[in-house]
Design a protein around this motif. Sequence first.
Motif: not given
Length: 228
Positions: A76-93
Amino acid sequence: MQALGEVLAGNRYPGRGVVWARTGDGRCCGAYVLTGRTRASQARELRRAEGELVVAATEGPGGDPLRHYVGARERGEWLVYGNGEQVAEVGARLDLGAGPGSALSGLSYEPDPPIFTPRITAVVHHPTGRAWFGAARRSARGREEADVLTLAVGALAPGDAVLMTTYRSDGRTVAGAEPYVETVTRAAAPGGPDGLVAEIWDALDPGLRVAVAVFEPGALGGALLRHR
């Protein structure tokens, strides 16, 4: 102010890094930086998947969540990137309607003593071009609960860049890096994103660099990739 390449060249082992930059031709770009010291850390690559960039093993079975994970995600409107499994967690939130500050809260550092690698994450909102950085770090006093920093990045002028890395190293000792660095990129028109890839890649230690990705919001599938 030091240029982005100079900052990276002065940090022998940055670990992993996230960049938000506006190139000289006015294009906003994110970048993900991957370096490694061990054979297992170096035997990795960035692979394109549907709406994602995955950090995957190039040899062996893979499956180590500290080394193999979704490094960038776009929905959608959001791009998330980073160094671990938190990328998926932040994206889901974010998918569930959380704001960037809430989506980046409550994270923890990696369970990899003695260094306890920080988890660093960037969030970009396509329509506005706004970006937020988050870092979950172990305190210098060793408190178990993470210290979490959230940075709302102001509008960038052409040439502006913000960098966050996991480590700061002189080549002998490794420690957690400073929270973030404001710097400038020399990538300019024409082909700003191509210049940004080259600027980052060329600054990394050839013996430690693994991969770099540069991407524009809304176009993660067209990310520019460099590998060792």
